[in-house]
Write an enzyme that holds these catalytic residues in place. Structure first.
Site, short mmCIF file in Angstrom:
data_model
loop_
_atom_site.label_atom_id
_atom_site.label_comp_id
_atom_site.label_asym_id
_atom_site.label_seq_id
_atom_site.Cartn_x
_atom_site.Cartn_y
_atom_site.Cartn_z
N CYS B 233 0.87 -1.18 0.00
CA CYS B 233 0.00 0.00 0.00
C CYS B 233 0.90 1.22 0.00
O CYS B 233 1.66 1.42 -0.94
CB CYS B 233 -0.96 -0.03 1.18
SG CYS B 233 -0.19 -0.15 2.80
N ARG B 238 -2.25 -0.91 5.37
CA ARG B 238 -3.43 -1.40 4.66
C ARG B 238 -3.11 -2.75 4.00
O ARG B 238 -3.97 -3.62 3.89
CB ARG B 238 -3.89 -0.38 3.60
CG ARG B 238 -4.59 0.82 4.17
CD ARG B 238 -4.91 1.85 3.10
NE ARG B 238 -3.73 2.57 2.63
CZ ARG B 238 -3.74 3.51 1.70
NH1 ARG B 238 -4.89 3.85 1.11
NH2 ARG B 238 -2.63 4.13 1.33
#
Lengths: 102, 279
Positions: B233, B238
């Site tokens: 990410c 994430r």
């Protein structure tokens, strides 16, 4: 100013270090019965409905996003199954203001 | 591995708050969230000051991790339940981190802090006192961590999954939209990466989608579940969420998280980059 990925505080005033000339800001306030709602969830959806970001409203009920130019939807979630969608257009150099009532 | 091996729900946590040998740990993107209220008995880990080396751009080393968990009163045989805000972004990052240093008795609270709050469950401000332990960590398990050269080598060969939002993937944004636009020198994505935002793996309340929905999500986006996979990410939190979905929920064996992610890749000199919406 935040660094890395630390969540920025959701306050009514833009941090002094933010250069608005380079940002398309979407900012709003969540209220219920005229009073600001803190700890609601504001999520930003792009024009295809895809999730882009989410913040928790601060004590003044404020949320803020730094988007790309274009059309967006802000979805506010709160306890009790509350979900309210509001459309907004972002443009670099401007702050698009929203008032969301739940 | 089954879902119950790696996830617990809010009902389960509420029923087991006082279990001996169980430690709730909150890890938030907003590091002040815990101080405003947390699940009773939970301790706080600050991802920024406690999981990151204050000088070198990297994690705390094995000794640092041992000192951290000892100071939090976490023992080697404790069951750690991690939860946090922003749909468990940093709780998933911490989960991956615990696994990296060999702590296997760890689970995520499905939906994290948001699900707990949307359920209107109790939050307290009392900070628990836990006696220090003598925690012993293992060497980093590099089978779950990817570095930049592996990412470059994986172009066109392995599954590369970019889990950022579509505008970050296409190059319109450099950071998630709740942050001022800062960080890497270049925008875009790693060539041949599939764009599968992390959020597609979660329901609105932050809980993970079902195994069937997850399998369909990745295969329909072109991910070959039989191949090695690297998720990235911007700074690796994430993609920890996606790594969790792929490895811990779907049981894929060779899935790595590239924690350097776009902050590193987008500042490298000479590596290939693609712009545009891609696949």
């Amino acid at each position: 100013m935040t660094q890395g990925c630390a969540a920025p505080e959701q306050t009514a005033h833009l941090p002094a270090t933010v250069d608005l000339n380079n940002e398309a800001v979407i900012q709003g306030t969540v209220t219920r019965d005229g009073a600001p709602v803190s700890s609601a969830y504001a999520r930003l959806l792009d024009s295809s409905g895809e999730f882009t970001a989410e913040v928790v409203t601060g004590e003044e009920g404020v949320f803020r996003f730094f988007a790309a130019d274009g059309d967006w939807t802000v979805r506010v979630l709160a306890a009790g199954g509350v979900s309210v969608d509001t459309g907004v257009t972002a443009k670099t150099g401007e702050v698009a203001g929203l008032e969301v009532t739940i | 591995m089954s879902r119950s091996d790696v996830l617990v729900d809010t009902d389960w946590v509420e029923a087991h708050l006082d279990d001996p040998g169980l430690v709730l740990v909150e890890v938030d993107e907003d590091v002040s969230a815990y101080d405003k209220g947390h699940i009773r008995g939970a301790v706080k880990i600050d991802w920024k000051t406690e999981l990151q080396d204050p000088v070198r751009r990297d994690f705390v080393d094995r000794t640092g991790f041992e000192q951290l968990l000892s100071s939090k009163g976490i023992a080697n045989d404790d069951l750690v339940i991690l939860y946090g805000g922003n749909n468990n972004w940093f709780a998933a990052y911490a989960y991956w981190y615990f696994k990296l240093y060999g702590h296997d008795r760890v689970k995520l609270l499905d939906g994290g802090r948001k699900k707990w709050e949307l359920d209107s469950r109790e939050l307290v401000t009392d900070v628990p006192t836990r006696p220090a332990t003598e925690y012993t960590a293992k060497d980093q398990d590099l089978s779950i961590r990817a570095f930049r050269d592996e990412v470059v080598d994986a172009i066109g060969k392995q599954n590369l999954i970019d889990v950022r939002s579509p505008d970050e993937f296409s190059g319109k944004l450099l950071a998630p939209a709740h942050l001022p636009q800062e960080q890497s020198q270049r925008a875009g994505h790693v060539p041949t990466a599939a764009s599968i935002p992390w959020s597609k793996a979660a329901n609105d309340d932050g809980t993970f989608k079902s195994d069937e929905e997850l399998r369909a999500l990745y295969t329909e986006a072109g991910v070959d579940l039989g191949k090695d996979t690297i998720a990235y990410c911007r700074i690796g939190e994430r993609s920890s969420h996606t790594w969790f979905a792929l490895r811990e929920l779907l049981g894929l064996e060779n899935v790595k998280n590239y924690d350097g992610s776009w902050t590193e890749y987008g500042s490298l000199v000479g590596v290939p980059i693609e712009l545009g919406a891609g696949k």
